[in-house]
Every structure is written in C-alpha cells, then in structure tokens.
Design a protein around this motif. Structure first.
Motif, mmCIF file in Angstrom:
data_model
loop_
_atom_site.group_PDB
_atom_site.id
_atom_site.type_symbol
_atom_site.label_atom_id
_atom_site.label_comp_id
_atom_site.label_asym_id
_atom_site.label_seq_id
_atom_site.Cartn_x
_atom_site.Cartn_y
_atom_site.Cartn_z
ATOM 1 N N TRP A 63 50.345 6.526 -82.916
ATOM 2 C CA TRP A 63 50.076 7.127 -84.347
ATOM 3 C C TRP A 63 48.814 6.708 -84.622
ATOM 4 O O TRP A 63 48.271 5.509 -84.242
ATOM 5 C CB TRP A 63 50.513 5.985 -85.399
ATOM 6 N N ARG A 64 48.198 7.599 -85.674
ATOM 7 C CA ARG A 64 45.901 7.925 -85.767
ATOM 8 C C ARG A 64 46.269 6.232 -85.939
ATOM 9 O O ARG A 64 45.123 5.633 -85.580
ATOM 10 C CB ARG A 64 46.133 8.282 -86.410
ATOM 11 N N SER A 65 47.009 5.345 -87.374
ATOM 12 C CA SER A 65 46.488 4.080 -87.178
ATOM 13 C C SER A 65 47.735 3.827 -87.809
ATOM 14 O O SER A 65 48.683 4.073 -87.936
ATOM 15 C CB SER A 65 45.913 4.291 -88.757
ATOM 16 N N ARG A 66 48.079 1.971 -88.100
ATOM 17 C CA ARG A 66 49.158 1.211 -88.411
ATOM 18 C C ARG A 66 49.488 1.885 -90.417
ATOM 19 O O ARG A 66 50.375 1.890 -89.865
ATOM 20 C CB ARG A 66 48.909 -0.451 -88.897
ATOM 21 N N GLU A 67 48.619 2.567 -90.789
ATOM 22 C CA GLU A 67 48.657 2.988 -92.268
ATOM 23 C C GLU A 67 49.073 4.321 -91.920
ATOM 24 O O GLU A 67 50.751 4.559 -92.440
ATOM 25 C CB GLU A 67 47.974 3.044 -92.935
#
Length: 109
Positions: A63-67
């Motif tokens: 995923w691009r980020s944890r968010e």
C-alpha cells in the motif's frame, strides 16, 4: 525552523492462511474475491494471492501508505471478508506488517 515530513511511505501486509480440512475451495474463493477489488482501492500498489504446495494461501499486499491501508481495512468489502474468514481457517493467520524499505519502482507508462 522545524518541518514535519508528510511523505507517504509504502507499507506491506503479508501472511499465510491455512484452510480447515474441506474448506480450501471456499477460502480460495473468498481470497480471490478480495484481490481484484482491493487492487482498485486508492493507494493499492500490489495485491497477490499465492497457493502453496502444502495447501496454505499466501496473501501479499503493498500500500502507498498506512493511511491507505487503514482506509482499505475500513471498507465494507474487507469487513465482510473478515467476518466470514474464521469459519474457513485452521487457527489464526500468520500475518506480518512492515514498512517497505527497498525503493518502490516508478510506474512506467
């Protein structure tokens, strides 16, 4: 002057899932039904399902980020999947989460 970095750091989620005896086909269907929709969620960079020779399934996501991962985890799709999953698993998933340290390749057109 102190600045705060807001750079997004790719994260990975991966692990093994062992089906209960007689549940491999249903677990495979549940996982396959998750892969394509997950790939369409904002921030999904990779989502792959592997089937091991010993019958376990290996799910691998970046995923691009944890968010982005947190948003994905809050979707009705994933909540429904998680509700149905225990009925088909032998034990608990062997799951791992981590920050992707190797550079993620740029997308080529």
């Amino acid at each position: 002057m102190t600045t705060t970095s807001t750079a997004q750091v790719p994260v990975s989620l991966y692990g093994f899932l062992t089906p209960k005896p007689g549940h491999a086909d249903e677990l495979r269907r549940l996982l396959m039904d998750l892969v394509e929709p997950s790939r369409g969620h904002e921030g999904s960079l990779q989502c792959h399902l592997h089937e091991q020779e010993d019958g376990r399934f290996f799910l691998y996501e970046i995923w691009r980020s944890r968010e982005d991962l947190d948003r994905h985890n809050a979707t009705p799709l994933l909540r429904a999947f998680m509700d149905e999953l225990p009925a088909h698993l032998e034990g608990i998933p062997e799951a791992y989460f981590g920050v992707l340290r190797s550079p993620y390749p740029a997308v080529r057109a």
